[in-house]
Design a protein around this motif. Structure first.
Motif, PDB file in Angstrom:
ATOM      1  N   LEU A   1       0.911  -1.116   0.222  1.00  0.00           N
ATOM      2  CA  LEU A   1       0.106  -0.047  -0.225  1.00  0.00           C
ATOM      3  C   LEU A   1       0.344   1.365   0.437  1.00  0.00           C
ATOM      4  N   THR A   2       1.938   1.274   0.368  1.00  0.00           N
ATOM      5  CA  THR A   2       2.847   2.385   0.871  1.00  0.00           C
ATOM      6  C   THR A   2       3.991   2.341  -0.622  1.00  0.00           C
ATOM      7  N   GLN A   3       4.619   1.478  -0.839  1.00  0.00           N
ATOM      8  CA  GLN A   3       5.781   1.371  -1.503  1.00  0.00           C
ATOM      9  C   GLN A   3       5.458   1.495  -3.149  1.00  0.00           C
ATOM     10  N   VAL A   4       4.309   0.702  -3.274  1.00  0.00           N
ATOM     11  CA  VAL A   4       3.572   0.347  -4.444  1.00  0.00           C
ATOM     12  C   VAL A   4       2.421   0.888  -5.223  1.00  0.00           C
ATOM     13  N   GLU A   5       1.287   1.074  -4.029  1.00  0.00           N
ATOM     14  CA  GLU A   5       0.587   1.910  -3.950  1.00  0.00           C
ATOM     15  C   GLU A   5       0.483   3.473  -3.890  1.00  0.00           C
ATOM     16  N   GLY A   6       1.234   3.674  -3.335  1.00  0.00           N
ATOM     17  CA  GLY A   6       1.851   5.332  -2.931  1.00  0.00           C
ATOM     18  C   GLY A   6       0.663   6.108  -1.711  1.00  0.00           C
ATOM     19  N   HIS A   7       0.119   5.104  -1.084  1.00  0.00           N
ATOM     20  CA  HIS A   7      -0.009   5.596  -0.062  1.00  0.00           C
ATOM     21  C   HIS A   7       0.689   5.950   1.376  1.00  0.00           C
ATOM     22  N   SER A   8       0.140   7.319   1.254  1.00  0.00           N
ATOM     23  CA  SER A   8       0.933   7.550   2.344  1.00  0.00           C
ATOM     24  C   SER A   8       0.920   6.670   3.952  1.00  0.00           C
ATOM     25  N   ASN A   9       1.389   6.436   5.267  1.00  0.00           N
ATOM     26  CA  ASN A   9       1.478   5.816   6.707  1.00  0.00           C
ATOM     27  C   ASN A   9       0.103   5.828   6.283  1.00  0.00           C
ATOM     28  N   ALA A  10      -0.225   6.817   6.935  1.00  0.00           N
ATOM     29  CA  ALA A  10      -2.029   7.213   7.313  1.00  0.00           C
ATOM     30  C   ALA A  10      -2.802   6.603   6.871  1.00  0.00           C
ATOM     31  N   GLU A  11      -3.288   6.557   5.689  1.00  0.00           N
ATOM     32  CA  GLU A  11      -4.011   6.556   4.125  1.00  0.00           C
ATOM     33  C   GLU A  11      -3.996   4.250   4.689  1.00  0.00           C
TER      34      GLU A  11
END
Lengths: 162, 86
Positions: free
Chosen positions: A123-133
């Motif tokens: 979610l964070t490294q590949v999909e580009g979401h922030s940690n909060a998202e």
């Protein structure tokens, strides 16, 4: 929900959800199963009016897909020895493209991690979401996401460095 | 300089899967099977709920019958006790 509305929903959201499932599992066959399960849950929930419109429908479906992916990864952990046997027997048909083969290579690395760490990483490294998202999507605190990322990176470094 | 030495791998992983889409056959399968399976699931859930209510009703009536019986037996025992005292 009418058949036309459901078809429109699938048409506009399936590509993004399929990619998410593929990135989480690294397996086109599992991604297909996850997509079918996601839309089944969506159809049931929409018919029961469980979707309360708090999030936009595509965002809600994205969250459902994350949950179905985590369920699939947890099941896979239990049956890993079987899936490995099946994978080696059917590698010709599943690795259809070079992209799928490369995906499989990274997925093999991810497969050694607990599902929650895979979720945080993808979610964070590949999909580009922030940690909060990512925390919102995974249903945990931002601190828990950070902890999972630290542990996952440490485990992957141990496996990739000579 | 990136903080994550694995960043290049994640970028490649994302780029490789960027253009991948579900096959038309899968989309067709979803459109035909999801509504049907959802209807079946709802039917099973309703049947389970109906069966659950039936079991609950049967259980509560059995419980009530048992309470009634023990109450009657208790009354009888008290009466017998009273007769014995007389």
């Amino acid at each position: 929900m009418t058949d036309e509305a459901f078809a429109e929903l699938v048409r506009t959201t399936s590509a993004r959800l399929y990619r998410l499932a593929l990135r989480m599992t690294g397996s086109p066959a599992e991604a297909e199963d996850i997509l079918q399960e996601t839309y089944l849950r969506a159809h049931v929930a929409l018919a029961d009016a469980q979707f309360e419109g708090r999030a936009a429908l595509p965002t809600w479906l994205y969250r459902v897909t994350v949950n179905v992916c985590l369920d699939a990864l947890r099941r896979r952990k239990r049956w890993r020895w079987i899936s490995r046997v099946l994978h080696s027997a059917s590698s010709e048909s599943t690795a259809r493209t070079e992209a799928h083969a490369a995906l499989a290579e990274t997925a093999e690395l991810l497969a050694g991690l607990p599902p929650e760490q895979v979720g945080a990483l993808v979610l964070t490294q590949v999909e580009g979401h922030s940690n909060a998202e990512a925390a919102g999507l995974l249903g945990c605190s931002e601190g828990a996401v950070e902890q999972r990322l630290i542990r996952a990176r440490a485990a992957l470094r141990r496996r990739t460095e000579p | 300089v990136t903080r994550d030495p694995l960043q290049r791998r994640w970028t490649a992983y994302r780029d490789l899967s960027e253009g991948v889409e579900p096959s038309p056959a899968l989309t067709e399968r979803i459109l035909t099977t999801a509504p049907r399976r959802a209807r079946t699931l709802r039917l099973i859930r309703n049947l389970r709920m109906g069966a659950g209510i039936a079991v609950l009703l049967a259980g509560s009536s059995a419980l009530w019958a048992a309470v009634e019986t023990s109450a009657l037996e208790g009354q009888f025992a008290i009466q017998v006790g009273a007769w014995a005292e007389e």
